[in-house]
Design a protein around this motif. Structure first.
Motif, PDB file in Angstrom:
ATOM      1  N   ALA A 222      21.760  28.340  22.060  1.00 44.40           N
ATOM      2  CA  ALA A 222      21.218  29.589  21.515  1.00 44.40           C
ATOM      3  C   ALA A 222      22.240  30.704  21.659  1.00 44.40           C
ATOM      4  N   PRO A 223      22.397  31.543  20.641  1.00 47.19           N
ATOM      5  CA  PRO A 223      23.399  32.615  20.725  1.00 47.19           C
ATOM      6  C   PRO A 223      23.083  33.661  21.777  1.00 47.19           C
ATOM      7  N   GLU A 224      21.795  33.939  22.014  1.00 47.26           N
ATOM      8  CA  GLU A 224      21.399  34.929  23.024  1.00 47.26           C
ATOM      9  C   GLU A 224      20.620  34.210  24.112  1.00 47.26           C
ATOM     10  N   ARG A 225      21.332  33.680  25.090  1.00 47.60           N
ATOM     11  CA  ARG A 225      20.669  32.914  26.134  1.00 47.60           C
ATOM     12  C   ARG A 225      19.999  33.860  27.122  1.00 47.60           C
ATOM     13  N   ASN A 226      18.778  33.516  27.489  1.00 50.47           N
ATOM     14  CA  ASN A 226      18.041  34.280  28.498  1.00 50.47           C
ATOM     15  C   ASN A 226      17.328  33.323  29.434  1.00 50.47           C
ATOM     16  N   SER A 227      17.100  33.776  30.657  1.00 51.16           N
ATOM     17  CA  SER A 227      16.286  33.008  31.585  1.00 51.16           C
ATOM     18  C   SER A 227      14.855  32.952  31.054  1.00 51.16           C
ATOM     19  N   ILE A 228      14.093  32.004  31.565  1.00 46.74           N
ATOM     20  CA  ILE A 228      12.711  31.851  31.090  1.00 46.74           C
ATOM     21  C   ILE A 228      11.890  33.093  31.431  1.00 46.74           C
ATOM     22  N   VAL A 257       5.197  32.370  31.898  1.00 50.88           N
ATOM     23  CA  VAL A 257       6.264  31.634  32.582  1.00 50.88           C
ATOM     24  C   VAL A 257       5.699  30.362  33.205  1.00 50.88           C
ATOM     25  N   ASP A 258       4.523  30.474  33.774  1.00 56.61           N
ATOM     26  CA  ASP A 258       3.859  29.321  34.376  1.00 56.61           C
ATOM     27  C   ASP A 258       3.671  28.213  33.341  1.00 56.61           C
ATOM     28  N   ARG A 259       3.221  28.589  32.160  1.00 58.33           N
ATOM     29  CA  ARG A 259       3.008  27.597  31.107  1.00 58.33           C
ATOM     30  C   ARG A 259       4.322  27.057  30.570  1.00 58.33           C
ATOM     31  N   ALA A 264       6.183  24.801  37.054  1.00 56.56           N
ATOM     32  CA  ALA A 264       7.273  24.667  38.024  1.00 56.56           C
ATOM     33  C   ALA A 264       7.741  26.021  38.546  1.00 56.56           C
ATOM     34  N   GLN A 265       7.479  27.085  37.796  1.00 51.23           N
ATOM     35  CA  GLN A 265       7.905  28.427  38.203  1.00 51.23           C
ATOM     36  C   GLN A 265       6.764  29.400  37.957  1.00 51.23           C
ATOM     37  N   LYS A 266       6.347  30.059  39.014  1.00 54.50           N
ATOM     38  CA  LYS A 266       5.263  31.029  38.892  1.00 54.50           C
ATOM     39  C   LYS A 266       5.747  32.356  39.456  1.00 54.50           C
ATOM     40  N   PRO A 267       6.010  33.337  38.619  1.00 53.42           N
ATOM     41  CA  PRO A 267       6.421  34.655  39.131  1.00 53.42           C
ATOM     42  C   PRO A 267       5.375  35.219  40.089  1.00 53.42           C
ATOM     43  N   ARG A 268       5.832  36.023  41.025  1.00 53.53           N
ATOM     44  CA  ARG A 268       4.925  36.632  41.999  1.00 53.53           C
ATOM     45  C   ARG A 268       4.881  38.132  41.769  1.00 53.53           C
ATOM     46  N   VAL A 269       3.698  38.659  41.564  1.00 52.65           N
ATOM     47  CA  VAL A 269       3.481  40.083  41.335  1.00 52.65           C
ATOM     48  C   VAL A 269       2.837  40.668  42.586  1.00 52.65           C
ATOM     49  N   MET A 270       3.494  41.651  43.190  1.00 55.69           N
ATOM     50  CA  MET A 270       2.978  42.320  44.382  1.00 55.69           C
ATOM     51  C   MET A 270       2.835  43.802  44.060  1.00 55.69           C
TER      52      MET A 270
END
Length: 531
Positions: A222-228, A257-259, A264-270
């Motif tokens: 992809a030309p504009e790579r980004n993290s998930i 992100v979870d889906r 495998a990766q679940k962001p944490r909101v505090m």
């Protein structure tokens, strides 16, 4: 002058004198009403952001997406009206200078409802319970001494520094830095103790759960790579409308992100924003169809899955569809967690859960029919609950559970398109019971809707009790157990301390201490980081 004319003149003068006072009172009432709708940070105050992206580290592995991530976030925030400052491939001095200028901007808006966003993509590490964002010239050979002098320290140089600049507004800190520890000790970032180390009016988001590295898989073609995480963040920023309160917005990002990572990766909101919503967008941005908004206003303060399912059935592509899906996922996660911990809980708590399940099913059946009552209940989870009302209120008097905004019978009589203002009554309180502390009730609702940090905070209140909340150790254990099962290291550590004090359950104490460590929390931060 006659007494009559004197009386009329005196009365007229008195009324004229009251006009300014009445105007002032009207202004205060109006301001209070506006605040009740959106909170002090939901108006048209300045939107300010500092975005930093570091990829090419001199002594650490290079990162594929960090600079691209920073550029994408900066562009998305600018589209929402933020004044954005961007730094890429920044050494320590450049990061400190950028942070200094950013804090000056915030200080200039000290009495205004500014919304400030700090975003960092790059290497980060945890040490002794603290988190540090690393510059590109970070010297790995210098070891772990004086990390706050060789990086940006999350606690003191970012979170508390931002909070200390002004008396109004809110701060958002987004950290795309959940990676393997360059020292090889602890992956990801350390969990933050919300009660002691998270400043008021602050929301912090980790790209992955504490103690866990990101599960990023990048399409290198992809030309504009980004993290998930950043890809989903930018996508949601592009969709943000007038209803985008901060906590609800990041519920959606976390769910996406979870889906995308197959859990495998679940962001944490505090978050520690108070009980009034803080809006991401300025007033007048975007729009929602009236019928869509009307139905969402009726269901958004519900702990029941069937209400959010009803919204999706009515508006599958509506303005709030992603929010509804996020709520459903969070409550279903709570169901699964409760099923796992039931066997470890006292019989008195298990009995409450069975009653709560019956109450929830009855509400759903009355509103939407018998099928909705068990719509989300897995066969193996007989007593997993979609609502966890408190069974005692008003100084320990036993009360039947009731809906947050109205009883089940009232709910059945409501037309689905009727707008009913949210009555923030605590679950478990009868309609004539004192409402108690408003912030506690708002926190309890978040806990019922699957927020793991809110569960922990509710447990602490039940442990100590308050003027409006009776002390209840069963409730404490219930909320701590579910929060722990959902990955909250603070709750696991609290359970370790509880069982360790009991002395009769040392095996449980050891198990929870080990679990807390895996979840990114090793106990209160020490003082070994030199300042």
């Amino acid at each position: 002058m006659s007494r009559r004319s004197f009386s009329h003149g005196f009365l007229a003068g008195a009324l004229l004198g009251l006009v300014p006072l009445l105007a002032l009172l009207l202004a205060l009432v109006t301001a209070r009403a506006v605040g009740a709708q959106g909170g002090p940070a939901s108006g048209d105050g300045p939107r300010l952001a500092l975005v930093i992206g570091n990829s090419q580290y001199r002594n650490l592995s290079s990162l594929d997406t960090s600079v691209n991530d920073a550029g994408a976030v900066a562009k998305a925030l600018e589209a929402l009206g933020f004044q954005v400052s961007t730094e890429t491939e920044a050494p320590l001095q450049a990061m400190r200078d950028a942070m200094g200028r950013f804090l000056e901007q915030l200080g200039a808006a000290h009495n205004r409802a500014a919304l400030a966003v700090f975003y960092f993509a790059g290497h980060g590490l945890q040490y002794d319970g603290h988190n540090f964002m690393l510059p590109v010239d970070f010297d790995l050979d210098a070891g772990q001494d004086d990390l706050d002098k060789r990086s940006l320290w999350l606690d003191g140089q970012i979170a508390r520094a931002m909070a200390g600049t002004r008396d109004a507004g809110a701060n958002v800190i987004l950290l795309e830095a959940c990676r393997d520890d360059p020292f090889g000790d602890d992956p990801g970032l350390a969990q933050i103790d919300i009660e002691t180390n998270l400043p008021e009016r602050t929301l912090i988001v980790f790209a992955a759960s504490p103690g866990k590295p990101s599960a990023d898989k990048v399409d290198r073609k992809a030309p504009e790579r980004n993290s998930i995480f950043t890809k989903e963040l930018v996508d949601q920023l592009g969709k943000a409308g007038p209803s985008a309160d901060l906590e609800g917005f990041f519920e959606v990002v976390r769910n996406q992100v979870d889906r995308a990572t197959n859990r495998a990766q679940k962001p944490r909101v505090m978050a520690r924003l108070g009980f009034e919503p803080v809006m991401l967008t300025k007033a007048g941005h975007g729009g929602a169809a009236p019928e869509d908004l009307k139905l969402w206003q009726r269901v958004e303060a519900s702990p029941d899955l069937c209400d959010f399912d009803h919204y999706l059935a009515s508006h599958p592509t509506g303005q709030f569809a992603d929010r509804a899906r996020a709520k459903i996922r969070a409550i279903k996660d709570k169901h699964d967690a409760m099923a796992k911990v039931l066997r470890d809980l006292p019989a008195s708590v298990a009995a409450k859960l069975k009653a709560a399940q019956a109450e929830s099913e009855a509400r759903c059946a009355e509103k939407y029919g018998a099928k909705s009552a068990t719509l989300f209940r897995a066969p193996a989870v007989r007593y997993a609950v979609s609502s966890l009302p408190s069974s005692r209120w008003d100084r320990g008097r036993f009360l039947l559970p009731a809906r947050l905004s109205h009883g089940a019978a009232d709910a059945a009589r409501l037309d689905h398109d009727e707008v009913r203002p949210v009555q923030a009554r605590p679950p478990g309180a009868a309609s004539d019971a004192p409402v108690g502390d408003e912030e506690f009730r708002a926190t309890l609702l978040k806990a019922e809707q699957g927020n793991v940090d809110a569960m922990y905070r509710v447990a602490l209140i039940y442990e100590e009790g308050s003027n409006s909340v009776p002390r209840d150790m069963d409730e404490m254990l219930r909320w701590l157990s579910v929060s722990s099962a959902l990955g909250n290291g603070l709750a696991s550590y609290k359970l370790y301390r509880y069982y360790n004090a009991e002395r009769r359950t040392l095996a449980d104490a050891i198990r929870y201490k080990s679990l807390a460590k895996k979840q990114g929390y090793s106990g209160p931060p020490g003082l070994s980081v030199r300042r």
